[in-house]
Scaffold this active site. Structure first.
Site: not given
Lengths: 398, 266
Positions: A164, A292, A325
């Site tokens: 990620c 994040h 996400h």
């Protein structure tokens, strides 16, 4: 601590996600606080969750000359490249600097794995079906190889795949190539598409919420997975004095655990400090932080602790409630949100959070906030404890 | 190479079944010995704690093994060393497992195998095992993965004025995916690259337009591993030059228009 870097101009950027195609649709959704998440209608078997699916990827057609790259991830990449004049801007860079002086650094976590999954569902006596017997799409470099072919970029070409944080790290990698005069421009970005690997994989790790994700909410219970394509074209600042800038980047490793962050956020803090050092600024210069903020209990707890580094006038939000996400595309997608915040003076709201965690509440933008944002930061943290932090600024501001 | 930059190779690690470290592989490359049939069939990966070693997939054990060898040879502390791990395919056996499981019983996917499937699993396990908090990365570029990863490591070393650990590893493919990948052997290389050091072989490098040079012939015993995967052939070409203790030049394919040109001086 690393030393200060020369800012780079971001002469073109764009995103395609569950919010729509191109910057205008993203800006509209951010201002309206409108989520792109919907009930999962993607996975091969029932999975009770929300997803950030890009509408119309199935009907995107690659040009005939690129048809051997056909797969969902490359279709999404192609759709993304069509927006906001990206392809024209890249073509101008290739013409102006020469194809070998333009670098291509892209991030992805799963590339075209959904096509490999598809081949396994359709095995013919243990062999891939003939339409999917294309070795080049069954590798993690499929995305960058396709984009190189589609754009004519012939300079340094690489895929970064650190889960990620992948497409945040591409900005740092490209900045080094330009700093060392190994390229004059770089197309960076990230593309990841929905696939069963990540939907069932994160489900197996018990990290997926059944509801739309709720970053920094006291009741948050996991992520919503999304897909996106986001790109930025980097050139030296003198080429575009008014363009927004990449002014800093920091990278670190947690050295803690493969799938949970360090409890005190040691690695995240190191990435933040390195990013501020390369930008030559203190935390109080930061107007906005794109967090994040995955909405897992652990990530948000650790990241909230980082916010205490910032003064009360800094505002912060996770945009995962808008897009889900997007994994390997998240770094570049959220870089685009950060750039939109700077260029349009709007702090995106932390969508999905109704009861904010006390530790984060003083900084969280719960509603769209109109304000001057000169310098902003974007956090990306990945599996394996892989952290990256980027600092962007208004043209001429830093 | 007037625009060339210079790094020193201060440590080398390598693993191949039959040549489980750099001294052994160096001997094979120099034609002084063959592959050792009695050598271990799996990398020891002693740097991993026992519990992690059991959970770690083959590509991770391979990467940790060669990385630890290179750091030991360079006498440098891995905890502060930025690292770049390259691979053409990543953990092929896990990709095969994940795709096969998703095709039959998606809800039975193992969470451990899923997080082991990320391309940065070697970087993750390595930084955890060594307490490394520096930047770590995972690079891939299909058949140009060795040069692309090496460039990422070189750029990091020169931009940040720091030694960098570079490793490039691939493992054998399995299952139906093997028809698309065709790698049959595990092979890994690691180099500690220092722009500051005064010891070790010197590599003067630059980017050059045009096609890469033809690779020099390789020791007979290594032809299978070299033909298995272009990244292996590229790694072996550089290792051959380093093993020869003689001046050599090499250009490895980096992109559709560039090669990574290197002059190696002992």
């Amino acid at each position: 601590m690393p030393s200060r870097i020369e800012p780079l101009a971001i002469t073109r950027y764009s995103a395609t996600s569950a919010l729509g195609r191109g910057l205008a649709e993203h800006l509209d959704a951010l201002r309206a606080g409108r989520s792109g998440l919907r009930i999962n209608d993607f996975s091969c078997a029932q999975l009770d969750c929300r997803i950030g699916r890009v509408a119309g990827v199935e009907s995107v057609a690659l040009p005939a000359s690129l048809n051997h790259w056909e797969c969902r991830n490359n279709r999404l990449a192609w759709l993304g490249l069509q927006q906001d004049g990206l392809l024209d801007a890249v073509a101008r860079s290739v013409a102006a600097y020469g194809a070998t002086r333009v670098a291509l650094v892209l991030g992805t976590s799963t590339a075209s794995i959904s096509t490999t999954e598809d081949a396994y569902r359709r095995l013919d006596h243990g062999h891939f079906p003939s339409d999917l017997s294309r070795p080049e799409i069954h590798t993690p470099h499929s995305l960058a190889a396709f984009v190189a072919d589609a754009t004519g970029i012939a300079g340094p070409t690489l895929t970064l795949s650190t889960a990620c944080s992948s497409s945040a790290k591409v900005f740092a990698s490209a900045e080094r190539l330009l700093r060392l005069d190994l390229a004059d421009a770089a197309l960076v970005g990230g593309v990841d598409t929905l696939c069963d690997s990540v939907l069932f994989g994160f489900n197996a790790l018990e990290l997926v919420s059944k509801q739309a994700c709720r970053p920094f909410d006291i009741h948050r219970d996991g992520i919503s997975i999304g897909e996106a394509a986001a790109f930025a074209l980097l050139e030296r600042a003198a080429e575009a004095p008014r363009a927004p800038r990449l002014v800093g980047h920091g990278e670190s490793s947690d050295a803690h655990h493969m799938s949970t962050p360090h409890p005190e956020g040691r690695g995240a803090l190191a990435a933040l400090d390195a990013a501020l050092a390369t930008a030559g600024i203190a935390p109080d210069a930061i107007d906005y932080v794109n967090l994040h903020g995955t909405a897992t209990p652990r990530n948000d707890e650790v990241e909230a602790r980082l916010l205490t580094r910032f003064p009360s006038h800094t505002c912060a939000s996770s945009t995962k409630g808008f897009t889900g996400h997007t994994l390997g595309a998240a770094g570049a997608l959220e870089a685009v949100f950060t750039l939109l915040a700077i260029e349009h003076g709007v702090a995106p709201p932390n969508l999905g959070c109704n009861e904010p965690m006390q530790e984060a509440a003083p900084w969280l933008a719960l509603h769209p906030e109109t304000r001057d944002i000169d310098i902003a930061l974007s956090n990306s943290f990945g599996f394996g404890g892989n952290n990256a932090c980027l600092v962007f600024a208004r043209g001429g501001a830093a | 190479m007037s625009d060339a930059r210079t790094v020193a190779v201060t440590g080398i690690g390598a693993w191949l079944q039959g040549a489980p470290d750099w001294p052994a592989l160096r001997g094979v490359l120099r034609g002084e010995r063959g592959l050792d049939d009695a050598a271990p069939s799996k990398p020891a990966a002693a740097a991993l704690p026992a519990a992690e070693r059991r959970r770690a997939p083959e590509g991770v054990r391979l990467a940790v093994e060669v990385a630890a060898q290179a750091c030991a040879a360079a006498a440098c502390d891995p905890a502060t060393l930025p690292c770049v791990f390259a691979s053409t395919y990543g953990e092929l056996a896990i990709t095969d497992y994940v795709c096969a499981t998703l095709a039959h019983a998606p809800l039975e996917l193992s969470p451990t195998q899923f997080h082991n499937s990320v391309l940065n699993a070697p970087a993750g396990y390595w930084t955890i095992a060594t307490g490394c908090t520096a930047a770590s990365s995972a690079v891939t570029a299909h058949h140009r993965s060795f040069a692309a990863g090496l460039l990422e490591a070189l750029a990091l070393a020169h931009a940040e004025h720091t030694p960098v650990l570079f490793a490039c590893c691939d493992v054998a493919s399995s299952g139906p995916l093997a028809t698309m990948t065709r790698t049959t052997l595990a092979f890994g290389t690691a180099l500690v690259l220092s722009p500051l050091a005064s010891n070790g072989a010197r590599v003067h490098w630059s980017l050059r337009e045009g096609r890469a040079s033809t690779l020099p012939p390789i020791a007979l015993a290594l032809r299978v591993v070299a033909s298995d995967n272009p990244a292996n052939a590229h790694a072996l070409a550089l290792l051959s030059a380093l093993a020869a203790d003689a001046h050599a030049t090499l250009a490895l394919p980096l992109s559709t228009g560039l090669s990574l040109a290197m002059e190696i001086a002992p």
